[in-house]
Scaffold this motif. Structure first.
Motif, short mmCIF file in Angstrom:
data_model
loop_
_atom_site.label_atom_id
_atom_site.label_comp_id
_atom_site.label_asym_id
_atom_site.label_seq_id
_atom_site.Cartn_x
_atom_site.Cartn_y
_atom_site.Cartn_z
N GLN A 74 76.26 75.62 11.61
CA GLN A 74 75.04 74.84 11.79
C GLN A 74 75.19 73.43 11.26
N GLN A 75 76.03 73.27 10.23
CA GLN A 75 76.07 71.99 9.52
C GLN A 75 77.25 71.11 9.90
N ALA A 76 78.43 71.70 10.12
CA ALA A 76 79.63 70.89 10.33
C ALA A 76 79.61 70.21 11.69
N SER A 77 80.05 68.98 11.71
CA SER A 77 80.13 68.24 12.96
C SER A 77 81.19 68.85 13.87
N ARG A 78 80.88 68.99 15.15
CA ARG A 78 81.80 69.49 16.17
C ARG A 78 82.38 70.86 15.79
N TYR A 79 81.55 71.70 15.24
CA TYR A 79 82.02 73.01 14.79
C TYR A 79 82.68 73.83 15.90
N PRO A 80 82.11 73.93 17.11
CA PRO A 80 82.77 74.73 18.15
C PRO A 80 84.19 74.27 18.44
N ALA A 81 84.41 72.95 18.46
CA ALA A 81 85.76 72.44 18.71
C ALA A 81 86.70 72.81 17.57
N LYS A 82 86.21 72.70 16.34
CA LYS A 82 87.03 73.04 15.18
C LYS A 82 87.36 74.53 15.16
N ASP A 102 94.39 72.54 3.10
CA ASP A 102 93.75 71.46 2.35
C ASP A 102 92.24 71.45 2.58
N CYS A 103 91.56 70.46 2.03
CA CYS A 103 90.09 70.43 2.08
C CYS A 103 89.62 69.79 3.38
N GLY A 104 88.34 69.85 3.60
CA GLY A 104 87.75 69.29 4.81
C GLY A 104 87.15 70.39 5.67
N SER A 105 86.26 70.01 6.58
CA SER A 105 85.54 70.99 7.38
C SER A 105 86.35 71.52 8.56
N THR A 106 87.39 70.81 8.97
CA THR A 106 88.13 71.21 10.18
C THR A 106 88.75 72.59 10.05
N LEU A 107 89.27 72.92 8.87
CA LEU A 107 89.96 74.18 8.68
C LEU A 107 89.07 75.31 8.18
N VAL A 123 97.44 78.66 -0.75
CA VAL A 123 97.52 77.63 -1.78
C VAL A 123 96.54 76.54 -1.40
N THR A 124 95.66 76.15 -2.31
CA THR A 124 94.67 75.14 -1.98
C THR A 124 94.22 74.38 -3.22
N TYR A 125 93.72 73.19 -3.02
CA TYR A 125 93.08 72.41 -4.08
C TYR A 125 91.60 72.22 -3.75
N ALA A 126 91.11 72.97 -2.77
CA ALA A 126 89.73 72.84 -2.30
C ALA A 126 88.88 74.00 -2.78
N LEU A 127 87.76 73.69 -3.41
CA LEU A 127 86.88 74.73 -3.94
C LEU A 127 86.24 75.53 -2.82
N ASN A 128 85.85 74.89 -1.73
CA ASN A 128 85.22 75.63 -0.64
C ASN A 128 86.20 76.62 0.01
N PRO A 150 83.25 66.18 -6.37
CA PRO A 150 82.20 66.85 -5.58
C PRO A 150 82.13 66.39 -4.12
N ALA A 151 82.41 65.13 -3.86
CA ALA A 151 82.26 64.62 -2.49
C ALA A 151 83.13 65.36 -1.49
N SER A 152 84.30 65.81 -1.94
CA SER A 152 85.21 66.54 -1.05
C SER A 152 85.39 67.99 -1.45
N GLN A 153 84.64 68.42 -2.48
CA GLN A 153 84.74 69.79 -3.01
C GLN A 153 86.19 70.16 -3.29
N SER A 154 86.91 69.26 -3.95
CA SER A 154 88.33 69.48 -4.20
C SER A 154 88.73 68.95 -5.56
#
Length: 249
Positions: A74-82, A102-107, A123-128, A150-154
């Protein structure tokens, strides 16, 4: 529920709906009450549709760790494509792989698809990312800590490169905020450059995952050229890897 308790829960729900996971202490500060008051508010949800959960000292929405990732959809931009890109990526993952994510909404849509494997290491540095895969019994999680952004949750630290370089990573899954054929691959936050560069240098395979909205865009923090990747997963039709023998996926 009525009154101030309902108002606090509505405020927290609005924040969590942005895809965030909020520590209990932060929730109490945002609502200008004690942590115990927030706990009582959450308890009062019983008997109704319980939308907010407290897990490991953090508040999250019901379903935010579900494989479908309803909140992110519902929230992420272009979620169906991702999501479509991640479905293509997951087909190339093998049981027993060690994945750098890595962090970001794409993955993010990829994380709910990892349950199909019998054994993986992430292996990750992203909290989400960590919050999503930690409940999966088939995934061994390596969380690279440090100072939280906080801005990147990482997380970021002076030692993160060395820690990544000591790991055996089969596949590095890298997202980006900008992908340009001439100016390379970039992101918004400079603390992300070190872990991305280390993963690119260490992994046996390096995959760039970027939807079409990132193509032709340049962001402040450059971290790689296109020809440093073995594969590009994108829904854009006008860009490919520089290596002639490694077409985009």
């Amino acid at each position: 529920m009525k009154g101030r308790s309902a108002a606090r829960l509505e405020k927290l729900y609005d924040i969590l709906s942005q895809g965030r996971v909020v520590p209990l202490r932060e929730a109490a500060t945002l609502c200008d009450v004690s942590e115990m008051t927030i706990r009582r508010d959450l308890a009062r949800q019983e008997g109704e549709q319980q939308e907010i959960h407290l897990l490991g000292g953090r508040l999250l929405l019901n379903g935010s760790m579900d494989p479908a990732y309803d909140v992110a959809e519902q929230q992420a931009s272009r979620y169906p494509a991702k999501k479509a890109l991640c479905q293509r990526v997951v087909e190339q993952i093998e049981d027993g792989d060690t994945l750098f994510i890595d962090c970001g909404s794409t993955l993010i849509p990829l994380l709910g698809l990892l349950q199909r494997f019998s054994e993986l290491t992430v292996v990750t540095y992203a909290l989400n990312v960590a919050n999503a895969v930690a409940p999966l019994s088939n995934v061994r999680l390596v969380l690279l800590g440090g100072l939280y952004y906080p801005a990147s949750q990482s997380f970021g630290s002076d030692t993160i490169e060395a820690r990544i370089e000591r790991l055996g990573i089969n596949k590095a899954l890298i997202s980006a905020a900008g992908v340009d054929a001439k100016r390379g691959v970039s992101c918004f936050h400079f603390h992300e450059v070190a872990p991305k560069r280390a993963a690119i240098a260490t992994a046996m395979q390096r995959w760039l995952v970027a939807d079409a909205s990132k193509i032709g865009v340049v962001r402040p923090a450059y971290f790689a050229m296109l020809d440093e990747f073995d594969a590009l997963f994108t829904d854009a039709s006008d860009i490919a890897l520089s290596k002639p023998d490694q077409p985009s996926c």
